[in-house]
Design an enzyme around this catalytic site. Structure first.
Site, PDB file in Angstrom:
ATOM      1  N   HIS A   1      29.434  69.472  91.964  1.00  0.00           N
ATOM      2  CA  HIS A   1      29.569  68.024  92.080  1.00  0.00           C
ATOM      3  C   HIS A   1      28.662  67.598  93.227  1.00  0.00           C
ATOM      4  O   HIS A   1      28.872  67.993  94.371  1.00  0.00           O
ATOM      5  CB  HIS A   1      31.019  67.652  92.365  1.00  0.00           C
TER       6      HIS A   1
ATOM      7  N   ASN B   1      27.148  67.932  88.243  1.00  0.00           N
ATOM      8  CA  ASN B   1      28.260  67.029  87.962  1.00  0.00           C
ATOM      9  C   ASN B   1      28.223  65.886  88.966  1.00  0.00           C
ATOM     10  O   ASN B   1      27.760  66.046  90.088  1.00  0.00           O
ATOM     11  CB  ASN B   1      29.583  67.813  88.063  1.00  0.00           C
TER      12      ASN B   1
ATOM     13  N   CYS C   1      38.366  69.657  94.482  1.00  0.00           N
ATOM     14  CA  CYS C   1      39.331  68.558  94.525  1.00  0.00           C
ATOM     15  C   CYS C   1      39.731  68.242  95.959  1.00  0.00           C
ATOM     16  O   CYS C   1      40.150  69.132  96.707  1.00  0.00           O
ATOM     17  CB  CYS C   1      40.566  68.908  93.713  1.00  0.00           C
TER      18      CYS C   1
ATOM     19  N   ARG D   1      34.229  61.106  84.097  1.00  0.00           N
ATOM     20  CA  ARG D   1      34.847  59.828  83.732  1.00  0.00           C
ATOM     21  C   ARG D   1      34.145  59.102  82.593  1.00  0.00           C
ATOM     22  O   ARG D   1      34.796  58.457  81.766  1.00  0.00           O
ATOM     23  CB  ARG D   1      34.920  58.932  84.968  1.00  0.00           C
TER      24      ARG D   1
END
Length: 336
Positions: free
Chosen positions: A170, A210, A99, A234
């Site tokens: 990610h 991801n 994050c 999302r």
């Protein structure tokens, strides 16, 4: 605690998303797929250990398999928080190293920890020593001016050395300065090939990919290419039916497609119980707005729920009123 194949080897999981993947969202997603691994929103170790905010661990047992994501950078505190998560019944404890928000950076956790792989390894080691459930990591491929080709292998080597057996990557850098968290989800380019190469370098590390994945077909391609799992964010939130209704038969090879109408009816007792406890309808229905994306009547469904859920008297009957606007599925998806 229910441990399924998804909890051991999550071929498909739904990414932890702040303000989105709360317990009501997860309860809905579980109505659509029995086997997809679900993650909590990030919970900070400080909130649990110092703040004693154990209510943040509340969930319905029906959400299983469900994993807890923690944010923090103090090994001892993370170990305590992991213990609390295991005691609460979560099947996995995940450390957030991805994050990029300012709030997370100021607390020295999230993506900024990509710059401190030794500290991340210490955190992983301490957490693993404290619990018997898997301790996993969710990370980026790098941050700021780092070269992912150099940084990511070194980072993975450190956490593998600490005993980590599973990671979700990610496939984007995070820019800690200059881009907002929203922009960090879209602007840095995706590098799927780099993540694929990591599987070659670390064959015994379970790797989920991801970032930017929008369909089950795309997910299956990554699985067929040799990755262990796919994490979708999302796309699964905004159009849950497209991702989750076919997930069990397509990705896990078990069961049949779930129709979103079935899920709505299964949500009604949960909604009734939430209202009886003093909750508000909108706390649940905000996660249901995208259920019929592309279906005739979807706009009316969203409008009725959006406009009516805040009314003091709103309850399951409003959901049924909105559901009545949805035309039977013909297998076609349009503008709705």
């Amino acid at each position: 605690m229910l441990l399924t194949a998804a909890a051991k080897t999550p071929r498909l999981s739904i990414a932890p998303m702040m303000d989105w993947t709360d317990r009501h969202c997860r309860f809905l997603h579980r109505r659509l797929s029995k086997h997809t691994l679900l993650y909590t929103e990030m919970v900070t170790s400080a909130a649990l250990v110092r703040g004693k905010a154990l209510h943040l661990l509340a969930y319905s047992p029906e959400e299983h398999p469900v994993a807890l994501q923690l944010g923090g950078s103090d090994p001892a505190e993370l170990a305590q928080a992991a213990k609390l998560g295991e005691y609460a019944g979560y099947c996995e404890i995940n450390l957030n190293v991805g994050c990029p928000s300012d709030r997370v950076q100021s607390g020295c956790f999230g993506a900024v920890l990509m710059e401190q792989p030794t500290l991340v390894a210490e955190c992983v080691s301490a957490m693993q020593a404290a619990v018997s459930v898997p301790v996993t990591v969710k990370c980026r491929i790098g941050v700021d001016e780092q070269d992912p080709e150099e940084v990511l292998p070194e980072f993975l080597a450190r956490i593998v050395g600490a005993g980590c057996e599973r990671v979700a990557i990610h496939a984007r850098k995070a820019w800690l300065q200059g881009l907002s968290p929203k922009e960090n989800r879209d602007i840095p380019p995706l590098d799927y090939d780099l993540v694929m190469r990591m599987k070659g370098l670390f064959p015994n590390l379970e790797i989920s990919i991801n970032g930017g994945i929008t369909s089950l077909a795309q997910a299956q391609e990554f699985l067929d290419a040799g990755l262990d799992g796919v994490m979708i964010g999302r796309a699964a939130y905004h159009d849950p039916a497209a991702i989750l209704c076919d997930a069990d038969p397509v990705i896990f090879g078990t069961g049949t497609r779930v129709e979103p109408e079935e899920a709505v009816h299964e949500m009604l007792p949960y909604i009734d119980a939430h209202l009886t406890e003093g909750g508000k309808l909108g706390q649940i229905t905000r996660h249901m707005l995208g259920l019929f994306t592309g279906r005739p009547g979807a706009r009316a469904w969203r409008r009725i729920l959006s406009e009516g859920a805040h009314q003091p008297s709103a309850g399951p009957e409003l959901v049924l009123q909105a559901l009545a606007q949805i035309q039977p599925s013909s297998g076609l998806r349009n503008a709705g």
